[in-house]
Design an enzyme around this catalytic site. Structure first.
Site, mmCIF file in Angstrom:
data_model
loop_
_atom_site.group_PDB
_atom_site.id
_atom_site.type_symbol
_atom_site.label_atom_id
_atom_site.label_comp_id
_atom_site.label_asym_id
_atom_site.label_seq_id
_atom_site.Cartn_x
_atom_site.Cartn_y
_atom_site.Cartn_z
ATOM 1 N N ARG A 152 0.886 -1.174 0.000
ATOM 2 C CA ARG A 152 0.000 0.000 0.000
ATOM 3 C C ARG A 152 0.917 1.216 0.000
ATOM 4 O O ARG A 152 1.600 1.499 0.990
ATOM 5 C CB ARG A 152 -0.900 -0.019 1.234
ATOM 6 C CG ARG A 152 -1.935 1.107 1.286
ATOM 7 C CD ARG A 152 -2.826 0.915 2.504
ATOM 8 N NE ARG A 152 -3.688 2.056 2.730
ATOM 9 C CZ ARG A 152 -4.931 2.180 2.274
ATOM 10 N NH1 ARG A 152 -5.459 1.212 1.544
ATOM 11 N NH2 ARG A 152 -5.659 3.243 2.542
ATOM 12 N N HIS A 169 -7.014 1.253 -6.885
ATOM 13 C CA HIS A 169 -7.350 0.541 -5.640
ATOM 14 C C HIS A 169 -8.169 -0.700 -6.020
ATOM 15 O O HIS A 169 -9.354 -0.822 -5.683
ATOM 16 C CB HIS A 169 -8.149 1.460 -4.731
ATOM 17 C CG HIS A 169 -8.238 0.997 -3.305
ATOM 18 N ND1 HIS A 169 -7.575 -0.119 -2.821
ATOM 19 C CD2 HIS A 169 -8.937 1.494 -2.233
ATOM 20 C CE1 HIS A 169 -7.839 -0.282 -1.547
ATOM 21 N NE2 HIS A 169 -8.669 0.672 -1.173
ATOM 22 N N GLN A 223 -10.326 -3.014 -3.516
ATOM 23 C CA GLN A 223 -11.598 -2.439 -3.064
ATOM 24 C C GLN A 223 -12.707 -2.758 -4.059
ATOM 25 O O GLN A 223 -13.839 -3.038 -3.675
ATOM 26 C CB GLN A 223 -11.466 -0.931 -2.901
ATOM 27 C CG GLN A 223 -12.753 -0.238 -2.466
ATOM 28 C CD GLN A 223 -13.198 -0.630 -1.068
ATOM 29 O OE1 GLN A 223 -12.448 -0.510 -0.118
ATOM 30 N NE2 GLN A 223 -14.426 -1.134 -0.944
ATOM 31 N N ASP A 270 -16.295 8.830 -2.866
ATOM 32 C CA ASP A 270 -15.101 8.640 -2.053
ATOM 33 C C ASP A 270 -14.767 9.984 -1.418
ATOM 34 O O ASP A 270 -15.311 11.032 -1.800
ATOM 35 C CB ASP A 270 -13.947 8.137 -2.935
ATOM 36 C CG ASP A 270 -12.705 7.754 -2.145
ATOM 37 O OD1 ASP A 270 -12.810 7.547 -0.924
ATOM 38 O OD2 ASP A 270 -11.623 7.664 -2.755
ATOM 39 N N CYS A 276 -16.317 3.374 0.024
ATOM 40 C CA CYS A 276 -15.179 2.527 0.406
ATOM 41 C C CYS A 276 -14.671 2.828 1.814
ATOM 42 O O CYS A 276 -13.886 2.043 2.353
ATOM 43 C CB CYS A 276 -14.051 2.683 -0.615
ATOM 44 S SG CYS A 276 -13.398 4.369 -0.752
ATOM 45 N N ARG A 303 -14.063 -6.763 2.056
ATOM 46 C CA ARG A 303 -12.628 -6.633 1.792
ATOM 47 C C ARG A 303 -11.921 -7.906 2.257
ATOM 48 O O ARG A 303 -11.019 -8.414 1.592
ATOM 49 C CB ARG A 303 -12.062 -5.405 2.518
ATOM 50 C CG ARG A 303 -12.411 -4.053 1.902
ATOM 51 C CD ARG A 303 -11.691 -3.829 0.583
ATOM 52 N NE ARG A 303 -10.243 -3.938 0.741
ATOM 53 C CZ ARG A 303 -9.455 -2.937 1.165
ATOM 54 N NH1 ARG A 303 -9.978 -1.771 1.470
ATOM 55 N NH2 ARG A 303 -8.141 -3.106 1.254
#
Length: 308
Positions: free
Chosen positions: A102, A129, A132, A223, A263, A291
């Site tokens: 990450r 991402h 996700q 987001d 998310c 997730r």
């Protein structure tokens, strides 16, 4: 051997296979069945960006699969002290069975994967991402909302938007993206997604009017307006993104029964209203839990590819 850096590198069939595998593993867990698919395997988790869901889901997932996860921040390893990425990749991949990273620059994870002897998973970069989106689509499947998707993304043209574009392009559904002027998606990634969409039949539209994007949508998503590393832009972004909050008036433009996804973390009163968030909290927290399950499916799938 396969890496999971972006959905662009996977076929529709492979994406659905990973999600189906995750759903099977999730059902087994709910039934108290632990098959230990990754028994005695080790996952190295490299974090240059902090996280809640990514840390907990990968570490818990590896444990439930019978393996072990190592948390490595850039303060814990020489990568944060100037060691070349390719050297760190060679060392860690000689000791571990899989690596999740990450980080900020997508080029960093690409370089790491190029020198890694084991599968590398993108836990988030500034460009994508993808893990996700596996969880997001898995959630839509569970809520019977994955057929004839018309998705509306409202907000910043960021890594989440880019990943939604790739998912739509691969699976062949309609995606409308509404961003303020000057905050559009990356032109190169959009071009790649549109090229893939020619084969799948996907429709991907970009615009600056959120109401136009949401009208008739079956799925609405957003987001945070200010991602990690952009904190000094927060006040300016709040002003520029005015009118992009998904509230009851916005959601009323979508189809009846439309699903709202986020998310997380969610900043109520900015990208989403308190009312909309709480009305859709059940699916949002299913999305968060998924997730764990989607990533377990991914890790098992990648491990199987190594033995083919």
């Amino acid at each position: 051997m396969r890496h999971f850096l972006t959905l662009r590198d996977f076929t529709k069939e492979e994406i659905l296979e990973i999600i189906d595998l995750g759903l099977q593993i999730k059902q087994n867990l709910k039934s108290g069945i632990y098959n230990g698919e990754l028994k005695n395997k080790t996952l190295a988790m490299i974090f240059e960006k902090s996280s809640t869901r990514t840390r907990v889901s990968f570490e818990t997932g590896m444990f439930q699969l019978g393996g072990h996860a190592l948390f490595l921040s850039n303060r814990d390893i020489h990568l944060g002290r100037g060691e070349p990425v390719k050297d760190t990749a060679r060392v860690i991949s000689s000791m571990c069975d899989m690596v999740m990273i990450r980080t900020f620059e997508h080029s960093m994870i690409e370089e790491f994967a190029a020198y890694s002897k084991v599968p590398v998973i993108n836990g988030l970069t500034d460009s994508y991402h993808p893990v996700q989106l596996l969880a997001d689509y898995m959630t839509l499947v569970e809520h019977s909302a994955h057929e004839n998707i018309v998705a509306a993304y409202v907000g910043d043209g960021n890594n989440m938007t880019h990943s939604w574009m790739m998912l739509a392009a691969k699976l062949g559904f309609e995606l409308r993206i509404a961003t303020p002027k000057g905050y559009e998606v990356d032109a190169k990634i959009l071009s790649e997604a549109l090229e893939i969409a020619k084969e799948s039949g996907a429709v991907i539209k970009t615009m600056n009017d959120p109401k136009e994007a949401i009208k008739g949508a079956t799925v609405v998503t957003t987001d945070t307006w200010t991602s990690m590393g952009q904190e000094d832009e927060k006040e300016e972004r709040i002003k520029i993104f005015k009118g992009f909050m998904v509230d009851d008036d916005m959601m009323s433009l979508a189809q009846n029964g439309a699903k709202f996804l986020h998310c997380l973390p969610a900043y109520r009163g900015l990208e989403v209203s308190e009312e909309v968030f709480e009305k859709h909290s059940e699916i949002i927290f299913d999305e968060a839990e998924n997730r764990l399950h989607a990533q377990k499916g991914l890790m098992v799938w990648l491990d199987k590819q190594r033995s083919l």
